[in-house]
Design a protein around this motif. Structure first.
Motif, PDB file in Angstrom:
ATOM      1  N   ASN A 247       0.689  -1.202   0.155  1.00  0.00           N
ATOM      2  CA  ASN A 247       0.094  -0.090  -0.004  1.00  0.00           C
ATOM      3  C   ASN A 247       0.807   1.204   0.234  1.00  0.00           C
ATOM      4  O   ASN A 247       0.187   2.242   0.164  1.00  0.00           O
ATOM      5  N   ILE A 248       2.115   0.991  -0.379  1.00  0.00           N
ATOM      6  CA  ILE A 248       3.009   2.313  -0.317  1.00  0.00           C
ATOM      7  C   ILE A 248       3.053   2.806  -1.663  1.00  0.00           C
ATOM      8  O   ILE A 248       3.449   2.347  -2.633  1.00  0.00           O
ATOM      9  N   ILE A 249       2.871   4.297  -1.699  1.00  0.00           N
ATOM     10  CA  ILE A 249       3.250   5.126  -2.865  1.00  0.00           C
ATOM     11  C   ILE A 249       4.443   6.055  -2.549  1.00  0.00           C
ATOM     12  O   ILE A 249       4.474   6.711  -1.425  1.00  0.00           O
ATOM     13  N   LEU A 250       5.373   6.060  -3.450  1.00  0.00           N
ATOM     14  CA  LEU A 250       6.699   6.620  -3.196  1.00  0.00           C
ATOM     15  C   LEU A 250       6.786   7.979  -4.078  1.00  0.00           C
ATOM     16  O   LEU A 250       7.081   7.994  -5.482  1.00  0.00           O
ATOM     17  N   PRO A 251       6.210   9.200  -3.783  1.00  0.00           N
ATOM     18  CA  PRO A 251       6.313  10.298  -4.404  1.00  0.00           C
ATOM     19  C   PRO A 251       7.507  10.619  -5.018  1.00  0.00           C
ATOM     20  O   PRO A 251       8.712  10.349  -4.340  1.00  0.00           O
ATOM     21  N   VAL A 252       7.669  11.593  -6.062  1.00  0.00           N
ATOM     22  CA  VAL A 252       8.982  11.727  -6.885  1.00  0.00           C
ATOM     23  C   VAL A 252       9.790  12.803  -6.164  1.00  0.00           C
ATOM     24  O   VAL A 252      11.071  12.513  -6.206  1.00  0.00           O
ATOM     25  N   PRO A 274       9.830  10.126   3.851  1.00  0.00           N
ATOM     26  CA  PRO A 274       8.348  10.108   3.952  1.00  0.00           C
ATOM     27  C   PRO A 274       7.684   9.315   2.797  1.00  0.00           C
ATOM     28  O   PRO A 274       8.283   9.790   1.755  1.00  0.00           O
ATOM     29  N   ALA A 275       6.428   8.848   2.787  1.00  0.00           N
ATOM     30  CA  ALA A 275       5.851   8.090   1.920  1.00  0.00           C
ATOM     31  C   ALA A 275       4.332   8.272   2.003  1.00  0.00           C
ATOM     32  O   ALA A 275       3.951   8.420   3.227  1.00  0.00           O
ATOM     33  N   GLN A 276       3.458   8.097   1.298  1.00  0.00           N
ATOM     34  CA  GLN A 276       2.124   7.850   1.390  1.00  0.00           C
ATOM     35  C   GLN A 276       1.681   6.510   1.354  1.00  0.00           C
ATOM     36  O   GLN A 276       2.247   5.641   0.462  1.00  0.00           O
ATOM     37  N   PHE A 277       0.858   6.007   2.535  1.00  0.00           N
ATOM     38  CA  PHE A 277       0.324   4.803   2.616  1.00  0.00           C
ATOM     39  C   PHE A 277      -1.190   4.651   2.482  1.00  0.00           C
ATOM     40  O   PHE A 277      -1.929   5.649   3.006  1.00  0.00           O
ATOM     41  N   VAL A 278      -1.579   3.910   1.742  1.00  0.00           N
ATOM     42  CA  VAL A 278      -2.931   3.798   1.584  1.00  0.00           C
ATOM     43  C   VAL A 278      -3.690   2.959   2.480  1.00  0.00           C
ATOM     44  O   VAL A 278      -3.478   1.945   2.768  1.00  0.00           O
ATOM     45  N   SER A 283     -14.728   0.038   7.770  1.00  0.00           N
ATOM     46  CA  SER A 283     -15.983  -0.394   7.121  1.00  0.00           C
ATOM     47  C   SER A 283     -15.990  -1.133   5.962  1.00  0.00           C
ATOM     48  O   SER A 283     -16.552  -1.649   5.159  1.00  0.00           O
ATOM     49  N   GLY A 284     -14.566  -0.986   5.281  1.00  0.00           N
ATOM     50  CA  GLY A 284     -14.479  -1.349   3.934  1.00  0.00           C
ATOM     51  C   GLY A 284     -14.870  -0.701   2.976  1.00  0.00           C
ATOM     52  O   GLY A 284     -15.083  -1.186   1.748  1.00  0.00           O
ATOM     53  N   LEU A 285     -15.239   0.532   3.223  1.00  0.00           N
ATOM     54  CA  LEU A 285     -16.032   1.662   2.031  1.00  0.00           C
ATOM     55  C   LEU A 285     -15.195   2.804   1.734  1.00  0.00           C
ATOM     56  O   LEU A 285     -15.402   3.432   0.875  1.00  0.00           O
ATOM     57  N   LYS A 286     -14.313   2.788   2.618  1.00  0.00           N
ATOM     58  CA  LYS A 286     -13.499   4.299   2.332  1.00  0.00           C
ATOM     59  C   LYS A 286     -12.009   4.038   2.147  1.00  0.00           C
ATOM     60  O   LYS A 286     -11.521   3.277   3.165  1.00  0.00           O
ATOM     61  N   LEU A 287     -11.410   4.857   1.140  1.00  0.00           N
ATOM     62  CA  LEU A 287      -9.974   4.766   1.177  1.00  0.00           C
ATOM     63  C   LEU A 287      -9.486   6.260   1.418  1.00  0.00           C
ATOM     64  O   LEU A 287     -10.101   7.120   1.092  1.00  0.00           O
ATOM     65  N   ASN A 288      -8.201   6.252   2.033  1.00  0.00           N
ATOM     66  CA  ASN A 288      -7.455   7.528   2.272  1.00  0.00           C
ATOM     67  C   ASN A 288      -5.901   7.301   2.157  1.00  0.00           C
ATOM     68  O   ASN A 288      -5.574   6.287   2.363  1.00  0.00           O
ATOM     69  N   THR A 289      -5.216   8.369   1.851  1.00  0.00           N
ATOM     70  CA  THR A 289      -3.633   8.170   2.148  1.00  0.00           C
ATOM     71  C   THR A 289      -3.262   8.760   3.250  1.00  0.00           C
ATOM     72  O   THR A 289      -3.834   9.780   3.575  1.00  0.00           O
ATOM     73  N   GLU A 290      -2.317   8.465   3.940  1.00  0.00           N
ATOM     74  CA  GLU A 290      -1.669   8.958   5.260  1.00  0.00           C
ATOM     75  C   GLU A 290       0.045   8.970   4.876  1.00  0.00           C
ATOM     76  O   GLU A 290       0.541   7.839   4.517  1.00  0.00           O
ATOM     77  N   GLU A 291       0.534  10.170   5.180  1.00  0.00           N
ATOM     78  CA  GLU A 291       2.101  10.248   5.228  1.00  0.00           C
ATOM     79  C   GLU A 291       2.516   9.721   6.352  1.00  0.00           C
ATOM     80  O   GLU A 291       2.268  10.086   7.517  1.00  0.00           O
ATOM     81  N   LYS A 292       3.573   8.720   6.321  1.00  0.00           N
ATOM     82  CA  LYS A 292       4.258   7.974   7.354  1.00  0.00           C
ATOM     83  C   LYS A 292       5.666   7.920   6.935  1.00  0.00           C
ATOM     84  O   LYS A 292       5.857   7.887   5.523  1.00  0.00           O
ATOM     85  N   THR A 293       6.565   7.598   7.805  1.00  0.00           N
ATOM     86  CA  THR A 293       7.953   7.214   7.576  1.00  0.00           C
ATOM     87  C   THR A 293       7.986   6.002   6.874  1.00  0.00           C
ATOM     88  O   THR A 293       7.434   4.812   7.655  1.00  0.00           O
ATOM     89  N   MET A 294       8.492   5.729   5.756  1.00  0.00           N
ATOM     90  CA  MET A 294       8.846   4.375   5.237  1.00  0.00           C
ATOM     91  C   MET A 294      10.311   4.034   5.515  1.00  0.00           C
ATOM     92  O   MET A 294      11.384   4.813   5.692  1.00  0.00           O
ATOM     93  N   THR A 295      10.708   2.797   5.690  1.00  0.00           N
ATOM     94  CA  THR A 295      11.959   2.168   6.163  1.00  0.00           C
ATOM     95  C   THR A 295      12.165   1.103   5.144  1.00  0.00           C
ATOM     96  O   THR A 295      11.282   0.309   4.715  1.00  0.00           O
ATOM     97  N   LEU A 296      13.389   1.161   4.485  1.00  0.00           N
ATOM     98  CA  LEU A 296      13.857   0.110   3.540  1.00  0.00           C
ATOM     99  C   LEU A 296      15.013  -0.524   4.184  1.00  0.00           C
ATOM    100  O   LEU A 296      15.979   0.049   4.633  1.00  0.00           O
TER     101      LEU A 296
END
Length: 326
Positions: A247-252, A274-278, A283-296
């Motif tokens: 669920n990770i989006i890595l902005p440019v 920082p990355a966006q996590f979906v 309820s399984g009816l709504k989606l949102n993204t949240e900025e959190k720290t990504m670790t690799l």
């Protein structure tokens, strides 16, 4: 034996077929240079060394660290058997070729004289490489140090992968603390001079976090990037990223910091940014993204902490969402 046949099949149908399909007859060369004896794996370098020295090319040595760090080794457990690089130093006449960067020393006979070459470094985490030259007496010779392809803006020797943007940085070399302008021949920095005891070579390789993109023909990786620092590819595991990684989006514009953690995976340098996590609500009816720290973590160290998700390629943005009911 059976193990040897399995390895050769993976090697032939995996790495060389993907990376060297444009080189006729290359498969047998790579496959036959790898065999197993019990739990010991012998790979590539023994055959690659004389082959590359024949034409003075660094290309095979350039592949070895990338394949080993990001290929074979990722399938070996961290508490498994030891391994080693072969042919880190090669001599051709009065020329010394330094191919791989490993702490240690070698005594080399040039004519009737002996020269000791000592390597000191913290590679691949640190790009500062020190070479001490200790000849038995003042002597002229040429030292050729391999400049890795990734330090020359080349992610891979083929067109399968490439860096998304040019670095703009070049390796810097010093002799006894003073900047030295070297020539680059067939991938090697060439240093010809009269050497005396305690002469020192310092090579500084740029260690920025780079974005890697796949050839556009690789449909699955379109619009995605992977991350590389120095020779090491990175990945994200569920353990460090809130339970999942798909669920990770890595902005440019994401930038990363580095941190060496001694008690993680036998000691590794991790990337954080920082990355966006979906997120899907309860309820399984709504989606949102949240900025959190990504670790690799380094890709070679994955799959050592239980079962869970892993990702190497990350979308930079989302164009559509496929809905799954379970």
């Amino acid at each position: 034996g059976e193990d040897s046949n399995q390895i050769a099949t993976v090697w032939t149908n995996g790495i060389p077929e993907n990376l060297h399909s444009s080189i006729p007859g290359s498969y047998d060369v790579f496959a036959n240079s790898l065999f197993a004896n019990g739990t010991d794996i012998y790979a590539l370098a023994q055959l690659a060394a004389p082959t590359s020295m024949t034409n003075g090319s660094y290309s095979y040595f350039n592949d070895i660290p990338a394949f080993w760090k990001n290929g074979i080794e990722n399938d070996l457990p961290l508490n498994g058997d030891s391994y080693g690089y072969a042919n880190s130093v090669f001599v051709n006449g009065s020329d010394i070729y330094v191919n791989l960067f490993i702490n240690g020393s070698a005594e080399i006979k040039i004519g009737k004289k002996i020269v000791q070459l000592v390597q000191q470094n913290d590679y691949p985490w640190n790009g500062h490489l020190l070479f001490k030259v200790l000849p038995s007496g003042t002597m002229p010779l040429t030292i050729r140090i391999r400049i890795p392809g990734w330090a020359q803006d080349e992610a891979m020797p083929t067109g399968l992968y490439a860096f998304q943007h040019a670095s703009g940085k070049k390796p810097e070399l010093k002799i006894n603390g003073k900047p030295f302008v070297y020539s680059l021949e067939k991938g090697y920095a060439v240093i010809s001079r009269k050497w005396k005891k305690d002469d020192a070579i310092e090579l500084e390789l740029p260690m920025d976090v780079r974005r890697v993109v796949a050839n556009d023909k690789v449909k699955y990786d379109r619009g995605k990037t992977a991350l590389q620092r120095g020779p090491v590819m990175y990945c994200a595991e569920w353990k460090d990223n809130y339970g999942k990684t798909s669920n990770i989006i890595l902005p440019v514009n994401t930038s990363f910091s580095t941190e060496y953690i001694n008690d993680l995976l036998n000691g590794v340098l991790v990337l954080k940014g920082p990355a966006q996590f979906v997120n899907i609500d309860t309820s399984g009816l709504k989606l949102n993204t949240e900025e959190k720290t990504m670790t690799l973590i380094p890709y070679y160290s994955w799959a050592n902490r239980g079962k869970g998700e892993i990702e190497i390629w990350f979308p930079e943005s989302v164009k559509a969402v496929d809905l799954l009911s379970n």
